[in-house]
Design a protein around this motif. Structure first.
Motif, mmCIF file in Angstrom:
data_model
loop_
_atom_site.group_PDB
_atom_site.id
_atom_site.type_symbol
_atom_site.label_atom_id
_atom_site.label_comp_id
_atom_site.label_asym_id
_atom_site.label_seq_id
_atom_site.Cartn_x
_atom_site.Cartn_y
_atom_site.Cartn_z
ATOM 1 N N GLU A 45 13.074 19.148 13.368
ATOM 2 C CA GLU A 45 11.926 19.945 12.918
ATOM 3 C C GLU A 45 11.280 19.388 11.661
ATOM 4 N N PHE A 46 11.778 18.248 11.214
ATOM 5 C CA PHE A 46 11.265 17.635 10.005
ATOM 6 C C PHE A 46 9.906 16.997 10.281
ATOM 7 N N THR A 47 8.864 17.518 9.680
ATOM 8 C CA THR A 47 7.538 16.902 9.838
ATOM 9 C C THR A 47 6.960 16.589 8.471
ATOM 10 N N VAL A 48 6.071 15.630 8.505
ATOM 11 C CA VAL A 48 5.455 15.166 7.264
ATOM 12 C C VAL A 48 3.956 15.314 7.407
ATOM 13 N N LYS A 49 3.334 15.828 6.365
ATOM 14 C CA LYS A 49 1.895 16.024 6.427
ATOM 15 C C LYS A 49 1.192 14.852 5.737
ATOM 16 N N ILE A 50 0.341 14.143 6.510
ATOM 17 C CA ILE A 50 -0.459 13.076 5.919
ATOM 18 C C ILE A 50 -1.905 13.497 6.058
ATOM 19 N N GLY A 51 -2.595 13.593 4.952
ATOM 20 C CA GLY A 51 -3.935 14.147 4.987
ATOM 21 C C GLY A 51 -3.826 15.613 5.378
ATOM 22 N N THR A 52 -4.412 15.944 6.523
ATOM 23 C CA THR A 52 -4.336 17.339 6.938
ATOM 24 C C THR A 52 -3.457 17.520 8.170
ATOM 25 N N GLU A 53 -2.941 16.406 8.693
ATOM 26 C CA GLU A 53 -2.231 16.516 9.970
ATOM 27 C C GLU A 53 -0.726 16.367 9.804
ATOM 28 N N ASP A 54 0.001 16.997 10.696
ATOM 29 C CA ASP A 54 1.459 16.890 10.688
ATOM 30 C C ASP A 54 1.911 15.719 11.550
ATOM 31 N N PHE A 55 2.899 15.009 11.077
ATOM 32 C CA PHE A 55 3.435 13.858 11.809
ATOM 33 C C PHE A 55 4.910 14.091 12.111
ATOM 34 N N ASN A 56 5.294 13.759 13.358
ATOM 35 C CA ASN A 56 6.707 13.838 13.717
ATOM 36 C C ASN A 56 7.401 12.538 13.382
ATOM 37 N N ILE A 57 8.698 12.660 13.106
ATOM 38 C CA ILE A 57 9.469 11.437 12.883
ATOM 39 C C ILE A 57 10.163 11.088 14.179
ATOM 40 N N SER A 103 0.813 -1.204 0.000
ATOM 41 C CA SER A 103 0.000 0.000 0.000
ATOM 42 C C SER A 103 0.857 1.269 0.000
ATOM 43 N N GLN A 104 0.322 2.290 -0.604
ATOM 44 C CA GLN A 104 1.014 3.563 -0.712
ATOM 45 C C GLN A 104 0.046 4.646 -0.291
ATOM 46 N N GLN A 105 0.593 5.789 0.125
ATOM 47 C CA GLN A 105 -0.311 6.901 0.352
ATOM 48 C C GLN A 105 0.366 8.224 0.042
ATOM 49 N N PRO A 106 -0.444 9.192 -0.285
ATOM 50 C CA PRO A 106 0.130 10.497 -0.601
ATOM 51 C C PRO A 106 0.528 11.239 0.679
ATOM 52 N N ILE A 107 1.651 11.900 0.656
ATOM 53 C CA ILE A 107 2.068 12.730 1.789
ATOM 54 C C ILE A 107 2.514 14.089 1.250
ATOM 55 N N GLN A 108 2.743 14.991 2.169
ATOM 56 C CA GLN A 108 3.173 16.318 1.749
ATOM 57 C C GLN A 108 4.334 16.758 2.631
ATOM 58 N N ILE A 109 5.401 17.176 2.014
ATOM 59 C CA ILE A 109 6.533 17.723 2.777
ATOM 60 C C ILE A 109 6.714 19.155 2.308
ATOM 61 N N LEU A 110 6.572 20.086 3.236
ATOM 62 C CA LEU A 110 6.466 21.496 2.862
ATOM 63 C C LEU A 110 5.351 21.629 1.814
ATOM 64 N N GLU A 111 5.698 22.044 0.607
ATOM 65 C CA GLU A 111 4.625 22.165 -0.378
ATOM 66 C C GLU A 111 4.613 21.000 -1.374
ATOM 67 N N GLU A 112 5.611 20.109 -1.236
ATOM 68 C CA GLU A 112 5.749 19.071 -2.256
ATOM 69 C C GLU A 112 4.949 17.825 -1.929
ATOM 70 N N ARG A 113 4.293 17.280 -2.959
ATOM 71 C CA ARG A 113 3.530 16.050 -2.771
ATOM 72 C C ARG A 113 4.355 14.841 -3.196
ATOM 73 N N HIS A 114 4.213 13.759 -2.443
ATOM 74 C CA HIS A 114 4.881 12.504 -2.808
ATOM 75 C C HIS A 114 3.921 11.361 -2.510
ATOM 76 N N THR A 115 4.208 10.209 -3.143
ATOM 77 C CA THR A 115 3.490 9.002 -2.737
ATOM 78 C C THR A 115 4.532 8.074 -2.142
ATOM 79 N N PRO A 146 14.243 17.749 3.294
ATOM 80 C CA PRO A 146 14.856 18.965 2.732
ATOM 81 C C PRO A 146 16.194 19.218 3.408
ATOM 82 N N THR A 147 17.190 19.624 2.644
ATOM 83 C CA THR A 147 18.550 19.719 3.179
ATOM 84 C C THR A 147 18.686 20.787 4.263
ATOM 85 N N ASP A 148 17.867 21.824 4.143
ATOM 86 C CA ASP A 148 18.037 22.911 5.109
ATOM 87 C C ASP A 148 17.208 22.706 6.375
ATOM 88 N N MET A 149 16.737 21.483 6.582
ATOM 89 C CA MET A 149 15.870 21.248 7.721
ATOM 90 C C MET A 149 16.549 20.267 8.662
#
Lengths: 113, 871
Positions: free
Chosen positions: B652-664, B586-598, B645-648
């Protein structure tokens, strides 16, 4: 040696050769068959029958002179041999004898049928 | 023929010549005369064309046995061919070994190409049994992931009905959804694949029913079974009206058997076992059939049937409209374009589609097979040429005598070509036999589950293909020997000058080419073997040992198995998870800053990663007690490498899944989850606390199978309605191993054949070359040359050829295999190791030595005087 039985077409050709004596060759035999019986046969069929009759010894043949109509080629003229004559006669007799043995009634019956 | 050109009454020349050709000489004169006269009359009476036609008719009518030219044919044609064949057969019999080698070598290669033909042919006839198959199209979605475009086999739920109602060219449409369910009848319980479809499925696709009506799917509780499924569950085909229980997504439901499908054709790329109405998707999964939602697992396969195969373009104008609607609703899953794909090539191109409805073989592998069979054919031809030429050397006197007594070169060529065609004919027949009775069954075993077959009677192309091979092979392999041998000058042969003068340059070239091909074949066999070995030793990135994974549905099953796990001493640890590594994709779409990835996503319970012993690079695993872990993810190294992202900073690196932010909260080392040749991609793990689909049990002790038995019994006792579907974590790559093992088997087989072919070719050529130089060797022996000198002298020539072949073969094979492996197993190995190449060289050298050794031993044993006394 091949059999000496005469086939129907063979007999026809043999008779025509006699009719056309002494000028019987492939093409005019074919023509004569057409004239006498209305049957249209292929040239090859005539030649085939002639060759069979030759093999059976009922016909002899010799080459005549070349003519212009034939593109300078000679024709082969056919004649009935003695055994050819005998075979014809035998056929004829057999047919007559068989025909005469048919009772009248059968023929009449046929007519009514 | 006809010199009287002035009168325009020349009969057709061709007919005349034809007549002259077949007709008896003594008959010809009168017949021609008759025909000519006839033609003259005819052409005077009517049209010339008609006369010509009649002329032809009568000429052809002469094709009667009495007219055939027996005598002439006796001297030339038929008797000549009869003599060719007779002499040919005698020669074959006289040289049993050489003929055997030739016929067998050619037959094997013909059989191989026949098999390849069957493989390729099947790919090109997939699904062609559907009525109007050219008018059926699949609707696929094209998705753009930051520049990389992907085609997905599925499309939104509503697109089919919308097309049907809005586009006049669409005659029918059907939606298909495929899922798993547990099917039960009495004591038979199995997990099965279920096809949900609109009623028109049975009308669009030609899957005729032997029982029931094709409108069966209009009733929601109806199920249509395949013949196999009917036999599996009821042991009978006459089962209309019987009940069948299905548990779909934990919800039991009763279905009534309303149809039995006829046995599916072999070239069906998709079939069904259990076909039910699409509405059941709504009931079982809660997926609405009436909105444009396009979350991936809620979309369907859509097929439309058009009124004309040319009208697929007409759909695209309507597509635009739907795109806007769909993309408006699904922000995470932006579709760039809808595409139609014709049914006939859908499966063949399935490899290029994500989640295809059906898929054929990998095209690269088919191309590879094609090339291999071609190379083998060429190799066998070389062989044959070499052996034929060398055997001809022994028939030099025959050739010379034939020529001296008036044989023309044409006739000699005829003789040799005839012999050649006899060999090729025998080889073709034998080859077809080998293909049908040995290779195809073998292929069906190697590629388990496949059903390839060749039918000479049903498929006219097979006979055509065979005949084509026969002709091409016969001419290409026979031309050189025939032309070369027939050129010999009889005087030179009889004087015994020939074998000094002639040098068999082309033969050497062929042998070199063959060494080259064999080298490549051996290398490929070894490479595939080494790849196979390589996989087995590969580190998986986690410890799959002693782990049983058990699919569960519903909390009840999970809790029960957890209780069992806690109680039994055989189980050391357990964990629940939503997705299982090696199984789930299974895969899902995520968002890092403004960029979308699956990204690949695994939803796992606490302890899962720890139990698999995946090393943590940093951070920690999930903790059930911590409420915040619900909003946390664990990622793999590749994720950090590719997506952070290299400058992060990591914190502070968080990933957005759906509408919520997730910590690593943790980073695990990379591991393999599909197979070793799929590149490792970014992966995230999310915490799953309730909705478990699997439970993993880490067992104690060596005997995993015994432990499984215990678990099985426990399972059967508790859940008699659900089949046990557990598997060993160690087995998740087995399917893949089987695939590469199949490839390895095939390639090794090809390598053996290649070695066999080249050694037979070498055998022939060696005997020829030694025969030519026999006097030289004899003189040397007489003058005191030692055995080893002679051996060196003889083998030197062949090793020079091998050297040349290797000079070419090494770079060519290295680069082409490097490229090919990159294609088939991307990112697997950093370059190829040298071992297979070196091994191949040694194998070839060994083969050469063994092959020529028989000749050499014979040479060494014979008294040199015998050879010298000949003159």
């Amino acid at each position: 040696m091949k059999g000496t039985q005469l086939g129907e077409f063979e007999e026809l050709v043999l008779l025509i050769v006699g009719v056309l004596y002494p000028d019987a060759y492939g093409l005019n035999i074919r023509q004569e068959i057409h004239n006498q019986t209305g049957r249209k046969v292929a040239i090859g069929a005539v030649h085939s029958a002639l060759s069979r009759l030759g093999d059976k010894g009922f016909l002899k043949s010799e080459l005549a002179d070349a003519t212009h109509e034939r593109g300078g080629r000679r024709k082969r003229l056919f004649q009935i041999t003695a055994s050819g004559k005998r075979a014809m006669e035998k056929n004829h007799e057999m047919r007559n004898s068989l025909f005469s043995q048919i009772p009248d009634l059968a023929l009449k019956g046929l007519n009514y049928g | 023929m006809n010199k009287r050109a002035k009168h325009d009454i020349r009969p057709p020349k061709l007919a005349d010549r034809f007549l002259s050709w077949f007709c008896k000489d003594e008959l010809l004169e009168e017949v021609k005369g008759d025909l000519y006269e006839f033609y003259r009359v005819e052409s005077e009476d009517g049209s010339k064309a008609k006369a010509n036609l009649k002329y032809w008719f009568h000429v052809l009518n002469f094709l009667r046995p009495f007219a055939f030219n027996r005598k002439r044919q006796n001297t030339n044609s038929i008797i000549m061919y009869r003599s060719y064949i007779k002499t040919g057969l005698r020669n074959l019999k006289k040289q049993k070994l050489a003929s055997g080698i030739n016929v067998f070598g050619l037959a094997v290669t013909i059989a191989i190409s026949l098999v390849v033909y069957a493989l390729v042919e099947k790919q090109f006839t997939l699904d062609n049994f559907h009525k109007d198959a050219d008018r059926i199209f699949a609707v696929q979605s094209q998705i753009d992931w930051n520049g990389t475009e992907e085609i997905w086999g599925k499309s939104p739920m509503l697109i089919g009905p919308a097309l049907l109602s809005e586009v006049p060219q669409v005659e029918q449409s059907t939606r298909v959804f495929v899922s798993q369910a547990t099917v039960r009848f009495e004591d038979k319980v199995f997990n099965e694949s279920i096809t949900f479809a609109d009623p028109s499925y049975l009308e669009i696709f030609s899957f005729p029913l032997i029982q029931g009506n094709s409108n069966a799917l209009e009733v929601k509780t109806n199920v249509v079974l395949s013949s196999e499924a009917a036999l599996k569950y009821y042991n009978d085909l006459n089962v209309i009206g019987k009940e069948l229980k299905m548990v779909v997504d934990g919800k039991p439901q009763l279905f009534i058997v309303a149809g039995i499908a006829q046995q599916f054709p072999d070239n069906a790329s998709f079939k069904f076992d259990f076909l039910v109405a699409l509405q059941n998707v709504e009931t079982a999964y809660g997926i609405s059939l009436n909105d444009w939602d396009n979350i991936r697992n809620e979309s369907v396969f859509t097929f439309v049937k058009l009124d004309d195969s040319q009208n697929a373009e007409a759909l695209s104008s309507t597509f635009e409209k739907y795109l806007t609607v769909v993309n408006e609703i699904n922000k995470d899953w932006q579709i760039k374009e809808f595409k139609t794909h014709e049914l006939l090539s859908m499966a063949r191109n399935g490899q290029f589609v994500k989640e295809p409805y059906a898929s054929g073989s990998t095209p690269q592998i088919l191309v590879m097979f094609g090339i291999i069979s071609l190379l083998l054919l060429v190799s066998a031809c070389f062989n044959y040429v070499n052996i034929a030429v060398s055997m001809a050397q022994k028939r030099l006197s025959e050739i010379a005598i034939r020529k001296v007594v008036g044989g023309q070169r044409k006739q000699l060529i005829g003789q040799f070509l005839t012999e050649n065609f006899i060999v090729c004919f025998l080889a073709t027949v034998l080859g077809a036999f080998i293909a049908v009775y040995f290779f195809l069954p073998g292929i069906n075993v190697i590629f388990s589950g496949s059903n390839y077959y060749i039918s000479l009677t049903e498929d006219p192309f097979v006979s055509l293909f065979l005949f084509g091979i026969f002709l091409v092979l016969g001419l290409s392999s026979g031309a050189y020997p025939a032309l070369y041998i027939s050129k010999f000058r009889p005087v030179e042969i009889l004087k015994g000058k020939l074998h000094k003068a002639k040098r068999n340059g082309l033969g050497k070239f062929f042998l070199t080419a063959q060494f080259f091909l064999t080298f490549i074949a051996i290398v490929s066999g070894l490479l595939f073997t080494s790849i196979n070995e390589f996989q087995k030793d590969q580190d998986w990135g986690y410890n799959p040992k002693n782990t049983i994974v058990l699919p569960v549905s519903g909390v009840e099953q999970f809790t029960a198995m957890r209780e069992f796990a806690v109680q039994t001493p055989r189980v050391k640890a357990w964990a629940g998870m939503g997705n299982s590594i090696g199984r789930s994709r299974s895969q899902q779409p995520i968002q890092i800053l403004e960029e979308r990835h699956t990204v690949r996503t695994f939803r796992v319970g606490p302890g899962y990663l720890e139990n698999l012993e995946t090393p943590f690079i940093s951070g920690r695993g999930f903790d059930e007690q911590l409420f915040t872990d619900q909003k946390s993810i664990i990622v793999n190294e590749e994720f950090m490498r590719k997506l952070k992202p290299t400058d992060m900073s990591e914190a502070e690196f968080t990933v957005k899944i759906g509408t919520e932010d997730f910590n690593i909260i943790g980073v695990v080392a990379d591991f393999h989850f599909d197979n070793f040749f799929s590149p490792i991609v970014p992966v995230i793990f999310q915490l799953e606390k309730e909705d478990y689909n699997y439970i993993m049990l880490k067992t104690v002790g060596q005997n995993l199978t015994a432990t499984e038995e215990v678990i099985k019994t426990e399972w059967a006792r508790r859940f008699p309605d659900t089949p046990y579907a557990g598997f060993f974590q160690e087995e998740v790559f087995d399917q893949f191993f089987r695939e590469t093992k199949s490839l390895k088997d095939v390639m090794s087989f090809v390598a053996y054949i290649a070695i066999l072919l080249s050694s037979t070719g070498l055998f022939g050529l060696a005997s020829l070359m030694i025969f030519r130089k026999i006097k030289e060797y004899s003189v040397r022996k007489v003058l005191g040359a030692k055995s080893k000198n002679i051996v060196a002298l003889v083998s030197k020539e062949f090793f020079v050829l091998l050297g040349i072949a290797l000079l070419l073969g090494l770079p060519v094979s290295y680069f082409s295999f490097d490229m090919m492996f990159e294609q088939i197993f991307p990112g697997s190995m950093d370059g190829l190791s040298a071992v297979p190449f070196i091994t191949a060289i040694f194998i070839l050298m060994g083969v050469i030595l063994i092959t020529i050794s028989t000749h050499i031993i014979q040479l060494l044993r014979t008294n040199p005087v015998k050879n010298l006394r000949l003159e």
